[in-house]
Structure formats: structure tokens, C-alpha cells
Design a protein around this motif. Structure first.
Motif, mmCIF file in Angstrom:
data_model
loop_
_atom_site.group_PDB
_atom_site.id
_atom_site.type_symbol
_atom_site.label_atom_id
_atom_site.label_comp_id
_atom_site.label_asym_id
_atom_site.label_seq_id
_atom_site.Cartn_x
_atom_site.Cartn_y
_atom_site.Cartn_z
ATOM 1 N N SER A 165 -2.448 2.560 -6.272
ATOM 2 C CA SER A 165 -3.721 2.883 -6.428
ATOM 3 C C SER A 165 -4.687 1.622 -6.921
ATOM 4 C CB SER A 165 -3.690 3.956 -7.741
ATOM 5 O OG SER A 165 -3.163 3.044 -8.871
ATOM 6 N N ASN A 166 -4.076 0.498 -6.758
ATOM 7 C CA ASN A 166 -4.838 -0.657 -7.018
ATOM 8 C C ASN A 166 -4.997 -1.713 -5.877
ATOM 9 O OD1 ASN A 166 -5.921 -3.113 -7.924
ATOM 10 N ND2 ASN A 166 -4.672 -3.109 -9.949
ATOM 11 N N ALA A 167 -5.820 -1.592 -5.100
ATOM 12 C CA ALA A 167 -6.266 -2.200 -4.081
ATOM 13 C C ALA A 167 -5.776 -3.866 -4.191
ATOM 14 C CB ALA A 167 -7.498 -2.096 -3.280
ATOM 15 N N GLY A 168 -6.019 -4.355 -5.392
ATOM 16 C CA GLY A 168 -5.559 -5.897 -5.667
ATOM 17 C C GLY A 168 -3.986 -5.953 -5.365
ATOM 18 N N GLU A 169 -3.403 -4.945 -5.540
ATOM 19 C CA GLU A 169 -1.918 -5.107 -5.409
ATOM 20 C C GLU A 169 -1.525 -5.147 -4.085
ATOM 21 O OE1 GLU A 169 0.740 -2.697 -7.957
ATOM 22 O OE2 GLU A 169 -0.983 -2.309 -9.155
ATOM 23 N N LEU A 170 -2.161 -4.179 -3.106
ATOM 24 C CA LEU A 170 -2.158 -4.003 -1.622
ATOM 25 C C LEU A 170 -2.450 -5.419 -1.085
ATOM 26 C CD1 LEU A 170 -2.873 -1.356 0.768
ATOM 27 C CD2 LEU A 170 -3.970 -3.828 1.267
ATOM 28 N N VAL A 171 -3.470 -6.177 -1.425
ATOM 29 C CA VAL A 171 -3.866 -7.394 -0.711
ATOM 30 C C VAL A 171 -2.962 -8.651 -0.879
ATOM 31 C CG1 VAL A 171 -6.420 -6.454 -0.403
ATOM 32 C CG2 VAL A 171 -5.570 -7.965 -2.320
ATOM 33 N N THR A 172 -2.307 -8.489 -1.884
ATOM 34 C CA THR A 172 -1.372 -9.688 -2.320
ATOM 35 C C THR A 172 0.077 -9.313 -1.805
ATOM 36 O OG1 THR A 172 -1.229 -8.972 -4.708
ATOM 37 C CG2 THR A 172 -3.111 -10.425 -4.251
ATOM 38 N N HIS A 173 0.283 -8.205 -1.542
ATOM 39 C CA HIS A 173 1.665 -7.974 -1.237
ATOM 40 C C HIS A 173 2.083 -8.809 -0.179
ATOM 41 C CE1 HIS A 173 5.387 -5.602 -0.191
ATOM 42 N NE2 HIS A 173 5.072 -5.200 -1.375
ATOM 43 N N PRO A 174 3.287 -9.295 -0.112
ATOM 44 C CA PRO A 174 3.740 -10.170 1.128
ATOM 45 C C PRO A 174 4.014 -9.349 2.299
ATOM 46 C CG PRO A 174 5.619 -9.861 -0.480
ATOM 47 C CD PRO A 174 4.236 -9.203 -1.322
ATOM 48 N N GLU A 175 4.076 -8.139 2.332
ATOM 49 C CA GLU A 175 4.534 -7.542 3.444
ATOM 50 C C GLU A 175 3.089 -7.103 4.192
ATOM 51 O OE1 GLU A 175 7.069 -4.299 3.329
ATOM 52 O OE2 GLU A 175 8.638 -5.436 2.229
ATOM 53 N N VAL A 176 1.881 -7.460 3.735
ATOM 54 C CA VAL A 176 0.563 -7.413 4.330
ATOM 55 C C VAL A 176 0.004 -8.571 5.035
ATOM 56 C CG1 VAL A 176 -1.689 -6.669 4.005
ATOM 57 C CG2 VAL A 176 0.149 -5.296 3.085
ATOM 58 N N ASP A 177 -0.195 -8.578 6.220
ATOM 59 C CA ASP A 177 -0.940 -9.403 6.973
ATOM 60 C C ASP A 177 -2.248 -9.467 7.363
ATOM 61 O OD1 ASP A 177 1.815 -10.940 7.618
ATOM 62 O OD2 ASP A 177 1.900 -9.273 9.088
ATOM 63 N N LEU A 178 -2.678 -8.226 7.299
ATOM 64 C CA LEU A 178 -3.952 -7.925 7.842
ATOM 65 C C LEU A 178 -4.532 -6.899 6.594
ATOM 66 C CD1 LEU A 178 -5.680 -7.595 11.159
ATOM 67 C CD2 LEU A 178 -5.658 -5.574 9.414
ATOM 68 N N VAL A 179 -5.688 -6.846 6.345
ATOM 69 C CA VAL A 179 -6.214 -5.666 5.122
ATOM 70 C C VAL A 179 -7.335 -5.026 6.115
ATOM 71 C CG1 VAL A 179 -7.099 -5.300 3.046
ATOM 72 C CG2 VAL A 179 -5.527 -6.907 3.225
ATOM 73 N N VAL A 180 -7.194 -3.774 6.081
ATOM 74 C CA VAL A 180 -8.350 -2.766 6.530
ATOM 75 C C VAL A 180 -9.132 -2.453 5.501
ATOM 76 C CG1 VAL A 180 -8.856 -0.852 7.716
ATOM 77 C CG2 VAL A 180 -7.076 -2.171 8.602
ATOM 78 N N VAL A 181 -10.227 -2.608 5.495
ATOM 79 C CA VAL A 181 -11.296 -2.018 4.495
ATOM 80 C C VAL A 181 -12.116 -0.897 4.698
ATOM 81 C CG1 VAL A 181 -13.214 -2.807 2.744
ATOM 82 C CG2 VAL A 181 -11.610 -4.479 3.252
#
Length: 359
Positions: free
Chosen positions: A54-70
Motif C-alpha cells: 500500500s506504500n509505493a515507496g516500499e515497492l520501488v526500493t524492493h530488491p526484486e524490482v528492476d523496473l517500475v511502472v507508474v
């Protein structure tokens, strides 16, 4: 495998980005974020995604994310894009990139400094129909291109009523209007086939100062245009005339594009009546002859849903190639910035009553 986190998974992304990504072997969606944990969990379960936030900040810093879709509302793009860039992640942003050209310029500069891959979703650039017509024009199938005429429906924006979930769009500061969203996408498609506009003369009439909120007895003040009327000059010396007319509900009128050449006229209309120019296939005619789109222009698996997911999947394949080749994809944030400046020129022309040139 490129691991993807989608910010705003419960809206437009659910019917476009997520099905597109699911059909491509180059990508794996590993995280989704919405504004509420319950909805994030629900979408993660439906799409078989491991991480939900529910917090996008946690998603963008997650180590299993290489590319962020906004894929949030336009006014929220800048904050989410900056966070992803600060985390060193590649970014795919929905159109528009920002709420105006100034914000788009700032985001482009930050993305360039970050040294990551950045792309914007202007589906018309990857439409098989648009790419095919561009090639027909380049091959002189209609002779020298002399003029372009586009008429298109801009509903659900610009009418005397609007859906409750789009009430926010009555404020131009939100960056979601008939000019930015509808004309923005339509002009990108037009420039894909006819080349860039170099001068514009525009009118942005506002027919309705107050708009009924559908399903209620309430009206809301409106500060956005109802229509986009535009004349312009093309880089090749041809002319362009564009009318995007607002309305209520679904865009039943679709579009009609005419490319008038020295030897013949090419017309394009939606193959699926009522769809937008950047969404689906076109019926293409040169004179009275129907011209089929060769299969070679379709670059995504047949399992990809028709409509927006197909063209968005083609963009993601371009992003995957760009990452592999260490180059920027097309369209990138730089493309988006040029397009934002076109829209700004239209606004300035309408406000001043004079033509505006584009560098």
C-alpha cells in the motif's frame, strides 16, 4: 528476466499493463502497489504476484524490482517517478509524463542524470497500423504528402456531464484533460504517420462552465476545454487540420484520418467502431482499395489481448531490447518532453490567438 513492480495496479494498469506483461516471457511482475493494502493483496492474488504494497515507496526500493511502472493519476506521476529514479530503477510512465511541460522537463533531466532506462506509454508509436501507414507514406504510395486531416471523438472528456471518477479532471492542474489525454495520444499517432508538427495555430473552446456529475444531481465547475481545434504545418511542408470534439460517455464516433498525397488519398478509420486511434487496428484505404496490414507489423504474441494491451506489450518489448542493448527506448522521456512542448504550444496559441513555432 526483467522484474517489474506496478504502482497503481488497480486502475488502468489492470486492464492494460498487467495483461501485456503477463504475455511476455521477457518480464515477470513481482510486485504491485495500490493505495490500500486490501486491494493490493487482491490484485496480487489475482495476478499471482509475490509482493503487494500500500506504500509505493516500499515497492520501488524492493530488491526484486528492476523496473517500475507508474500508472497512477497524472498529478501523482512526478513523486513516484522521482522515487523510482532515486532507487536506481528503470521506469515506464503512463502518459502524460507530468502535469505540464515544466514538470516533464524536470523529470527528463533527473532520469537522464540517473542513467537508467526510461520510457513513456504513447501507444500510437507502437501501433501496427500507424507504423504500416508511416511506411506507406515514406514509400511514396500516395505521392508527396500534402495535407493531413484528423477528426476524433474526445469523450468522455469535454461533454456537459462526466463520470464521478473523472471529476478531478475538471481541474487543469491535474493534467488530465481532453487536450493532454485525448489530443495528446491522437497527435502522437498523427505524428507517427505524418512526421512532426513545426507550427500550430489552435483554439481550445470551453463550452461548459459547469458539468453534471453522472448519476447525481450535482454539478461541478469546469476549467478545462471542451474541444481541441488545431491547424498546423508539418516538417515536410504539408498542412494538418485536427478537430478533437468532446462528448459524454463512450467515444462512439471513433476517428477518421485522411492523408492527402499528390497521387492518392489514404484514409484510416477504426476497424473496431468507436475505438481510439492509438488503441486498435485501422481500416486503411488508398483511394477505394482496402489495404491489409502485413503480419510482420505485429510484434507481440497472439495471446496478447487486442486493444491497448497489444500496443503496450509492443512498447515493453522495445524496453526489453533497450535494456539489453544499453540504450534508451522509443518513446523515451525525451520523446514525452517534446510532446509536452507541443501541447504547451497549442495552449499558448489558443491563449494568444497567434501561431506558435516548435523548435
Amino acid at each position: 528476466m526483467i522484474r517489474v513492480g506496478v504502482v497503481g495496479a488497480s486502475g488502468w494498469a489492470d486492464s492494460s499493463h498487467l495483461p501485456a506483461l503477463a504475455a511476455l516471457e521477457e518480464f515477470e511482475v513481482t510486485a504491485v502497489a495500490t493505495t490500500k493494502q486490501a486491494s493490493a493483496d487482491r490484485f496480487a492474488a489475482a495476478r499471482v504476484v509475490r509482493q503487494a504494497f500500500s506504500n509505493a515507496g516500499e515497492l520501488v526500493t524492493h530488491p526484486e524490482v528492476d523496473l517500475v511502472v507508474v500508472s497512477v493519476k497524472a498529478a501523482g506521476h512526478a513523486a513516484e517517478i522521482r522515487a523510482a529514479l532515486d532507487a536506481g530503477k528503470h521506469v515506464v510512465s503512463e502518459w502524460p509524463l507530468g502535469v505540464d511541460a515544466e514538470e516533464a522537463a524536470e523529470l527528463t533531466a533527473v532520469a537522464t542524470e540517473a542513467g537508467v532506462i526510461h520510457a513513456v506509454v504513447l501507444q500510437g508509436h507502437h501501433s501496427p497500423s500507424a507504423r504500416f501507414v508511416a511506411d506507406l507514406v515514406a514509400a511514396d504510395r500516395i505521392g508527396t504528402l500534402e495535407s493531413v486531416v484528423l477528426t476524433a471523438a474526445g469523450a468522455p472528456f469535454g461533454g456537459n456531464r462526466i463520470w464521478p471518477d473523472l471529476e478531478f479532471a475538471l481541474d487543469p492542474a491535474q493534467g488530465t484533460t481532453i487536450l493532454t489525454i485525448m489530443a495528446g495520444h491522437f497527435l502522437a499517432g498523427l505524428e507517427r504517420v505524418a512526421g512532426p508538427l513545426t507550427e500550430v495555430s489552435a483554439r481550445l473552446p470551453r463550452t461548459h462552465d459547469h458539468v453534471l456529475i453522472t448519476g447525481t444531481q450535482r454539478t461541478a465547475p469546469n476549467s478545462t476545454p471542451s474541444h481541441v481545434l488545431l491547424h498546423g504545418l508539418l516538417a515536410n511542408g504539408g498542412t494538418a487540420s485536427i478537430a478533437v470534439h468532446g462528448g459524454n460517455g463512450d467515444a462512439q464516433g471513433g476517428f477518421r484520418l485522411e492523408l492527402v498525397g499528390s497521387e492518392a488519398t489514404l484514409t484510416a478509420t477504426p476497424a473496431d467502431p468507436g475505438t481510439f486511434i492509438h488503441w486498435g487496428d485501422w481500416n486503411i484505404r488508398i483511394g477505394n482499395d482496402l489495404v491489409a496490414i502485413p503480419d510482420t507489423y505485429r510484434t507481440v504474441p497472439p495471446t496478447v489481448e487486442s486493444g491497448p494491451p497489444a500496443n503496450i506489450a509492443a512498447l515493453y518489448r522495445e524496453v526489453a531490447r533497450a535494456i539489453a542493448e544499453a540504450r534508451q527506448p522509443h518513446p523515451s522521456f525525451d520523446t514525452a518532453l517534446r510532446h509536452h512542448r507541443l501541447l504547451a504550444a497549442i495552449e499558448h496559441s489558443a491563449a494568444s490567438g497567434t501561431a506558435r513555432s516548435l523548435a
